[in-house]
Design an enzyme around this catalytic site. Structure first.
Site, PDB file in Angstrom:
ATOM      1  N   ASP A  47       0.564  -1.446  -0.311  1.00 56.79           N
ATOM      2  CA  ASP A  47       0.023  -0.325  -0.021  1.00 56.79           C
ATOM      3  C   ASP A  47       0.636   1.675   0.262  1.00 56.79           C
ATOM      4  O   ASP A  47       1.312   1.405   1.175  1.00 56.79           O
ATOM      5  CB  ASP A  47      -0.823  -0.214   0.841  1.00 56.79           C
ATOM      6  N   TYR A  52       2.893   9.871  -0.583  1.00 55.63           N
ATOM      7  CA  TYR A  52       4.119   9.195   0.680  1.00 55.63           C
ATOM      8  C   TYR A  52       5.733   9.561  -0.533  1.00 55.63           C
ATOM      9  O   TYR A  52       7.135   9.673   0.321  1.00 55.63           O
ATOM     10  CB  TYR A  52       4.149   7.748   0.594  1.00 55.63           C
ATOM     11  N   HIS A 110      -7.897   9.707  -1.381  1.00 55.00           N
ATOM     12  CA  HIS A 110      -7.379   9.797  -0.150  1.00 55.00           C
ATOM     13  C   HIS A 110      -7.559  10.069   1.005  1.00 55.00           C
ATOM     14  O   HIS A 110      -7.392   9.297   2.284  1.00 55.00           O
ATOM     15  CB  HIS A 110      -6.158  10.636  -0.444  1.00 55.00           C
TER      16      HIS A 110
END
Length: 273
Positions: A47, A52, A110
């Protein structure tokens, strides 16, 4: 249940119950090594997310693993700055390019950004229709956000990824998702070890000769949650996966369920209109 056990999503596609989260795994060597090692010890769900900054490294580790692509389940996510129909389509293509993949298994929104959720979801439906991802879903959506989706969604989200642990036991949300055929995926299942001194968890850990973290992960699995503990440490990556050789008793599950105190380590999406 074992490390490769899967649940069937509402579109028939299968997703592993257990995986590796790479939130805050540093881009470069750290992420490549963490993902490579996780795949080596049997993880099949990875994931990541655009925000990120390590999608490229996840892609490298997958490519170098030698494991057939169809055996690895890759999730990535649309970041808040990229909401809107055209922006979301562009952001997805950029994620795919960084991952060096032909498709992702699951693409998530998200966070429920106000004002643009409909346009973004329509973009995800288009991505799914075009075959660029096998399933679409959301992350950090509360019941009110999911209810709102019923007004515009042609496709029900396959997954809702939310913060979930015994200290944040979102039972009402879980039951709502279950009744609407949405799988719940738990992030921060270890509450970033901020509750590592909890006497209830630690006494249960002692009873089963397991670690604090292993008890929290097993609790998620017993609730049939998809769970993605994050670690870049090889010892902990292996340890987190060592949760399939025992089951928690009904009494121990009830004790863990009773620990809920709405304790969050991330933002609170219930405040988002």
């Amino acid at each position: 249940m074992n490390i490769t056990s899967k649940c069937r999503l509402n579109n028939g596609y299968e997703m592993p119950y257990f995986g590796l989260g790479v939130y805050k795994a540093a881009p470069g060597k750290e992420t490549i090594e963490a993902v490579s090692y996780a795949l080596e010890v049997g993880y099949r769900l990875i994931d990541t997310a655009a925000v990120y900054g390590n999608e490229k490294e996840v892609g490298i580790a997958v490519a170098e693993s030698g494991i057939p692509r169809e055996e690895i389940f890759i999730t990535t996510k649309l970041w808040n700055d990229d909401h809107g129909y055209d922006s979301a389509l562009k952001a997805f293509d950029e994620s795919l390019k960084r991952l060096q993949l032909d498709y992702v298994d699951l693409y998530l929104i998200h966070w429920p950004v106000p004002g643009l959720r409909k346009e973004s979801w329509k973009a995800l439906e288009k991505i799914y229709a075009d075959g660029k991802c096998k399933a679409i879903g959301v992350s950090n959506y509360m019941i009110k956000h999911l209810e709102e989706m019923k007004e515009y969604a042609e496709i029900i989200p396959a997954v809702n990824q939310v913060e979930f642990s015994p200290f944040l036991y979102q039972k009402e949300l879980l039951e709502y998702c279950r009744s609407n055929k949405i799988e719940v995926e738990a992030y921060s299942p270890l509450a970033r070890m901020k509750k590592k001194d909890n006497p209830v968890v630690n006494s249960i850990a002692k009873k089963y000769n397991k670690t604090h973290a292993q008890i929290l992960i097993r609790w998620c699995l017993e609730h049939k949650l998809i769970v993605i503990p994050k670690s870049s440490n090889k010892k902990r990556i292996k340890e987190n996966a060592d949760v399939f050789d025992f089951e928690l008793s009904k009494e121990d599950m009830q004790m863990l369920d009773s620990l809920n105190e709405n304790f969050r380590v991330s933002w609170d999406p219930s405040e988002i209109e």
